[in-house]
Write a protein that holds these residues in place. Structure first.
Motif, short mmCIF file in Angstrom:
data_model
loop_
_atom_site.label_atom_id
_atom_site.label_comp_id
_atom_site.label_asym_id
_atom_site.label_seq_id
_atom_site.Cartn_x
_atom_site.Cartn_y
_atom_site.Cartn_z
N MET A 41 6.14 12.90 0.46
CA MET A 41 5.58 12.05 1.47
C MET A 41 6.16 10.39 0.40
SD MET A 41 4.73 12.08 4.56
CE MET A 41 4.97 13.98 4.26
N ASP A 42 5.58 9.90 -0.58
CA ASP A 42 5.62 9.34 -1.59
C ASP A 42 7.10 8.67 -1.79
OD1 ASP A 42 3.89 7.60 -3.54
OD2 ASP A 42 5.59 8.43 -5.08
N ARG A 43 6.98 10.00 -2.38
CA ARG A 43 9.30 10.02 -2.21
C ARG A 43 9.90 8.53 -0.86
NH1 ARG A 43 9.36 15.30 -3.55
NH2 ARG A 43 9.64 15.64 -6.54
N THR A 44 9.24 9.09 0.41
CA THR A 44 9.93 9.01 0.55
C THR A 44 9.44 7.39 1.10
OG1 THR A 44 9.33 11.18 2.06
CG2 THR A 44 10.47 8.42 3.82
N ALA A 45 7.61 6.79 1.07
CA ALA A 45 7.47 5.79 1.56
C ALA A 45 7.60 4.72 -0.14
CB ALA A 45 6.08 5.79 0.84
N ARG A 46 8.49 5.30 -0.74
CA ARG A 46 9.16 4.28 -1.71
C ARG A 46 10.42 4.10 -1.58
NH1 ARG A 46 5.26 3.48 -5.69
NH2 ARG A 46 3.02 4.61 -5.37
N ALA A 47 10.90 4.83 -1.61
CA ALA A 47 12.67 4.86 -1.03
C ALA A 47 12.37 4.04 -0.22
CB ALA A 47 13.14 5.78 -0.55
N ILE A 48 11.25 3.12 1.35
CA ILE A 48 11.88 2.76 2.47
C ILE A 48 11.90 1.66 1.70
CG2 ILE A 48 10.48 2.21 4.55
CD1 ILE A 48 9.80 5.04 5.13
N GLN A 49 10.38 1.45 0.81
CA GLN A 49 10.11 0.09 0.44
C GLN A 49 10.94 -0.63 -0.37
OE1 GLN A 49 8.99 -1.00 -2.59
NE2 GLN A 49 8.28 -2.63 -1.98
N ALA A 50 11.55 0.39 -0.99
CA ALA A 50 12.70 -0.37 -2.17
C ALA A 50 13.99 -1.05 -1.57
CB ALA A 50 13.40 0.72 -3.47
N ILE A 51 14.28 -0.22 -0.60
CA ILE A 51 15.54 -0.69 0.16
C ILE A 51 15.07 -1.56 0.82
CG2 ILE A 51 17.18 0.01 2.53
CD1 ILE A 51 16.77 3.04 1.26
#
Length: 323
Positions: A41-51
């Motif tokens: 879940m954290d990986r997903t959140a960080r991928a979204i925020q980075a983009i």
């Protein structure tokens, strides 16, 4: 000439009003993950925020906020408390629905504004590379004969997607999932350590947690819950459907916001996520973690959550976890 001037003034006035009524973030956007740093879940959140940040999809800053606890319940409560504020986005999976079904939390998925369904993540049944269990069909025969003879870890909690995948298989072969020995570990990482140490027979886990050990040759994948075979390191792993069992299931990843957002605010996030899922960065993450892209907009995500909630209520009743 005078009428042209008046008409132009009206057009400019309407354009100005439209521009002012089109909502955009006016302060920092929080992408909330109801788990500790490092998990899926954290990986997903960080991928979204980075983009969001790197592509300048939003005019403001953004940050990932981790709110672990209660099987995502603390993170959901935090976002729920921001009613009407579109600057909070919560990344969630099945606990958005199952916490309420199991009576662990009073929070309903209807307490939020659906924003986007992002992708599916399939599930693997894995054993040690030297396990005497050589195939998915051998596992099925063992489970039919004596379910209590096999110790199976399903990650961090009973009722999670891995447990559901096991329940679907047991239902297909007409065996009682409640007879299986299922020790509860704090994380999939801990259950994987127990598997490699020979303390349990099998681990059921989402693919992002399986790829590393499989690539290193430490585990063998007996079967997948995907509808068809997957590429790369998992290409040799059969699906349950191939093996004659009607077991297809995927964990979902959705984004929700606080309840009470306006139409323009929802439309804004619809536009942002429609662009985000088409970026090369996002597609690389899809391939890297074996996530299967399945974008749905806000309205479609609401329909999906209602349908999945009904499905999970039925499954939870069958495995004795519904309250």
């Amino acid at each position: 000439m005078r009428w042209c001037v008046i008409l132009m003034a009206i057009v400019l006035s309407l354009s100005s009003a439209l521009a002012q009524s089109t909502w955009k973030p006016g302060k920092n956007v929080e992408v909330v993950a109801g788990v500790a740093a490092g998990g899926n879940m954290d990986r997903t959140a960080r991928a979204i925020q980075a983009i969001l940040q790197e592509r300048k999809f939003i005019p403001s800053t953004s940050v990932v906020v981790n709110k672990p606890g209660g099987g995502q319940a603390l993170g959901l409560q935090y976002v729920k408390s921001q009613a009407g504020d579109p600057h909070y986005l919560s990344v969630n999976s099945e606990p958005l629905l199952t916490n309420r079904i199991a009576g662990r939390s009073p929070i309903e998925f209807t307490d939020f504004t659906p924003i986007a369904h992002l992708f599916n993540e399939y599930i693997a049944f894995i054993v040690r590379a030297d396990s005497p269990l050589k195939s998915g069909q051998e596992l099925v025969e063992r489970l039919k004969t004596d379910p209590a003879a096999i110790t199976i870890a399903v990650g961090a909690a009973l009722g999670n997607v891995n447990h559901i995948a096991l329940a679907l298989l047991m239902g297909d072969i007409k065996a009682d999932v409640r007879r299986v020995k299922i020790p509860v570990f704090n994380s999939t990482g801990e259950s994987m350590t127990a598997l490699l140490g020979g303390h349990i027979d099998l681990v059921i886990a989402t693919l992002a947690s399986v790829v590393g050990p499989a690539s290193a040759g430490k585990v063998r994948v007996l079967a997948l819950t995907s509808p068809k075979r997957l590429p790369g390191i998992l290409a040799s792993a059969p699906t349950w459907r191939e093996l004659g069992h009607d077991v297809t299931f995927a964990s979902f990843r959705v984004v929700v916001a606080p309840k009470g957002l306006g139409k323009e605010q929802v439309a804004y996030w619809d536009s942002v996520f429609a662009q985000l899922v088409e970026t090369e960065e996002w597609k690389k993450d899809m391939d890297r973690f074996y996530w299967v892209s399945n974008y749905l907009n806000s309205a479609q995500t609401g329909d999906f959550l209602r349908q999945r909630n009904g499905q999970l209520r039925k499954i939870y009743a069958e495995i004795g976890l519904a309250k």
